[in-house]
Design a protein around this motif. Structure first.
Motif, short mmCIF file in Angstrom:
data_model
loop_
_atom_site.label_atom_id
_atom_site.label_comp_id
_atom_site.label_asym_id
_atom_site.label_seq_id
_atom_site.Cartn_x
_atom_site.Cartn_y
_atom_site.Cartn_z
N ALA A 136 -3.96 -102.40 5.60
CA ALA A 136 -3.65 -103.25 4.36
C ALA A 136 -2.35 -103.56 4.22
CB ALA A 136 -4.43 -102.60 3.27
N GLY A 172 -1.34 -105.98 6.88
CA GLY A 172 -2.04 -107.22 6.98
C GLY A 172 -2.94 -107.47 8.04
N VAL A 173 -3.04 -106.36 8.76
CA VAL A 173 -3.81 -106.21 10.01
C VAL A 173 -5.13 -105.70 9.73
CG1 VAL A 173 -2.01 -106.88 11.58
CG2 VAL A 173 -2.72 -104.56 11.07
N GLN A 192 -9.07 -101.81 12.98
CA GLN A 192 -9.15 -101.76 14.52
C GLN A 192 -7.74 -101.76 15.29
OE1 GLN A 192 -10.91 -105.14 16.05
NE2 GLN A 192 -11.76 -104.15 17.95
N THR A 193 -6.91 -102.65 14.72
CA THR A 193 -5.68 -102.91 15.20
C THR A 193 -4.77 -101.52 14.98
OG1 THR A 193 -5.74 -105.24 15.02
CG2 THR A 193 -3.50 -104.32 15.42
N ASN A 251 -5.84 -98.64 14.72
CA ASN A 251 -6.28 -97.54 15.69
C ASN A 251 -5.87 -97.70 16.94
OD1 ASN A 251 -8.09 -95.36 16.09
ND2 ASN A 251 -9.27 -96.97 17.19
N ALA A 252 -5.95 -99.06 17.58
CA ALA A 252 -5.41 -99.34 18.76
C ALA A 252 -3.80 -99.13 19.02
CB ALA A 252 -5.86 -100.89 19.23
N LYS A 271 -3.20 -97.80 22.85
CA LYS A 271 -4.11 -98.90 23.85
C LYS A 271 -3.56 -100.09 23.71
CE LYS A 271 -8.24 -96.00 24.18
NZ LYS A 271 -9.70 -95.81 23.89
N TYR A 272 -2.72 -100.75 22.58
CA TYR A 272 -2.26 -101.68 22.22
C TYR A 272 -1.00 -101.86 21.82
CZ TYR A 272 -1.57 -106.22 20.12
OH TYR A 272 -1.02 -107.41 19.64
N LEU A 299 -3.83 -103.22 -2.03
CA LEU A 299 -4.58 -102.79 -0.81
C LEU A 299 -6.04 -103.55 -0.77
CD1 LEU A 299 -5.19 -99.17 0.40
CD2 LEU A 299 -7.10 -100.86 0.44
N LYS A 336 -5.74 -107.50 0.33
CA LYS A 336 -5.42 -107.48 1.91
C LYS A 336 -6.69 -107.38 2.64
CE LYS A 336 -0.56 -107.52 2.16
NZ LYS A 336 0.42 -107.18 2.72
N GLU A 337 -7.46 -106.28 1.95
CA GLU A 337 -8.99 -106.06 2.67
C GLU A 337 -9.66 -107.29 2.55
OE1 GLU A 337 -10.44 -103.56 4.39
OE2 GLU A 337 -8.35 -102.63 4.62
N ARG A 383 -8.99 -110.14 1.77
CA ARG A 383 -8.36 -111.37 2.60
C ARG A 383 -9.17 -111.35 4.03
NH1 ARG A 383 -2.41 -111.76 3.50
NH2 ARG A 383 -2.87 -110.84 5.38
N MET A 384 -8.95 -110.14 4.58
CA MET A 384 -9.63 -110.05 6.03
C MET A 384 -11.25 -110.48 5.98
SD MET A 384 -6.97 -109.30 8.13
CE MET A 384 -7.89 -108.54 9.46
N ASP A 416 -6.02 -111.24 13.19
CA ASP A 416 -4.73 -110.69 13.47
C ASP A 416 -4.52 -110.66 15.05
OD1 ASP A 416 -6.02 -108.24 14.89
OD2 ASP A 416 -5.69 -107.31 12.90
N GLU A 417 -3.23 -110.18 15.52
CA GLU A 417 -2.79 -110.47 17.05
C GLU A 417 -3.70 -109.73 17.72
OE1 GLU A 417 1.24 -108.95 16.00
OE2 GLU A 417 0.67 -107.58 17.54
N LEU A 418 -4.37 -108.43 17.51
CA LEU A 418 -5.31 -107.77 18.49
C LEU A 418 -6.58 -108.37 18.54
CD1 LEU A 418 -6.15 -105.53 20.32
CD2 LEU A 418 -6.70 -104.29 18.50
N GLN A 419 -7.16 -109.03 17.46
CA GLN A 419 -8.38 -109.54 17.45
C GLN A 419 -8.26 -110.86 18.21
OE1 GLN A 419 -8.85 -109.76 12.94
NE2 GLN A 419 -10.13 -108.17 13.01
N ARG A 432 -6.16 -111.49 20.73
CA ARG A 432 -6.13 -111.08 22.02
C ARG A 432 -7.70 -110.70 22.64
NH1 ARG A 432 -2.39 -106.81 25.12
NH2 ARG A 432 -0.93 -108.07 24.45
N ILE A 433 -8.42 -110.23 21.52
CA ILE A 433 -9.88 -109.87 22.17
C ILE A 433 -10.47 -111.07 22.35
CG2 ILE A 433 -12.00 -108.87 21.37
CD1 ILE A 433 -10.39 -106.55 19.85
N CYS A 490 -13.66 -105.18 23.22
CA CYS A 490 -13.66 -104.35 21.95
C CYS A 490 -13.64 -102.94 22.59
CB CYS A 490 -14.82 -104.56 21.14
SG CYS A 490 -14.73 -106.01 19.93
N TYR A 525 -10.19 -101.63 23.63
CA TYR A 525 -9.12 -101.44 22.56
C TYR A 525 -9.82 -100.39 21.42
CZ TYR A 525 -6.48 -104.99 24.81
OH TYR A 525 -6.13 -105.89 25.50
N GLN A 526 -10.81 -99.78 21.84
CA GLN A 526 -11.43 -98.77 20.68
C GLN A 526 -10.52 -97.40 20.57
OE1 GLN A 526 -15.57 -98.13 21.51
NE2 GLN A 526 -16.19 -99.49 19.81
#
Lengths: 62, 134
Positions: free
Chosen positions: A21, A24-25, A28-29, A31-32, A37-38, B2, B5-6, B8-9, B73-76, B78-79, B130, B133-134
């Motif tokens: 939070a 702003g990601v 999962q990000t 954690n990776a 892993k990332y 907090l 932002k949660e 917002r996602m 976000d950037e990882l999502q 990429r996925i 997924c 990157y778990q």
């Protein structure tokens, strides 16, 4: 790339969701990144450094 | 802070589901209208226009998907990219080889199957990315 995100987060007693939070990601990000892993982008790495009040070099090691 | 932002996602996902659901509902409705109109204007050149009516809600679905990707976000992202690359290249490989094998006697399936294959491989690609990157 090695990083100390998990340790720093644990020191502050934050959950992955708390850190996600603040950054702003998604959780999962976070954690990776913690499981190495990332590798985050430079802007996100700077954001992480800012949140922990450290330098990027302190947190991320090649 | 907090929670905001949660939220917002989650809001990005919720908005996408709402928009894509609306687009799909409109697509089905337009498809029914299109079929009905084409029956009435079978010989008219207008039938091409009527046949393309479902394109309008499809365009909204594309717009909804682009808004969704921009909210990730950037990882999502990429996925999503890895899943799409897997889907695109897999579909190219399968359809190209199928085209060659058609000369050897394999059946000629409808072009719609290519879209279904793209979507199926995209779902598999999401699963693989997924897991990675778990």
């Amino acid at each position: 790339m090695k990083n100390s995100v998990r340790d720093l987060r644990a020191q502050l007693d934050w959950t992955q969701a708390d850190l996600a939070a603040k950054l702003g990601v998604s959780r999962q990000t976070v954690n990776a990144i913690e499981t190495e892993k990332y590798d985050p982008s430079l802007p996100l790495a700077f954001k992480i450094a800012r949140v922990f009040r450290r330098s990027v070099e302190d947190i991320f090691k090649a | 802070m907090l929670d905001m932002k949660e939220d917002r996602m989650d809001a990005n996902e919720k908005r996408y589901l709402k928009e894509i659901g609306g687009s799909m509902a409109a697509y089905i409705a337009m498809m029914a209208v299109s079929v009905w109109l084409m029956k009435g204007y079978g010989g008219s050149p207008l039938r091409y226009l009527f046949a393309l009516l479902p394109v309008i809600p499809s365009a909204f679905a594309i717009w909804a998907a682009i808004r969704f990707f921009r909210g990730l976000d950037e990882l999502q992202r990429r996925i999503q990219f890895e899943a799409m690359a897997f889907s695109f290249l897999g579909t190219c490989l399968i359809s190209l080889n199928w085209g060659i094998l058609q000369r050897a006697g394999l059946p000629h399936p409808d072009v719609v199957w290519v879209t279904l294959l793209l979507f199926a491989l995209y779902c598999i690609g999401i699963g693989i990315a997924c897991r990675r990157y778990q």
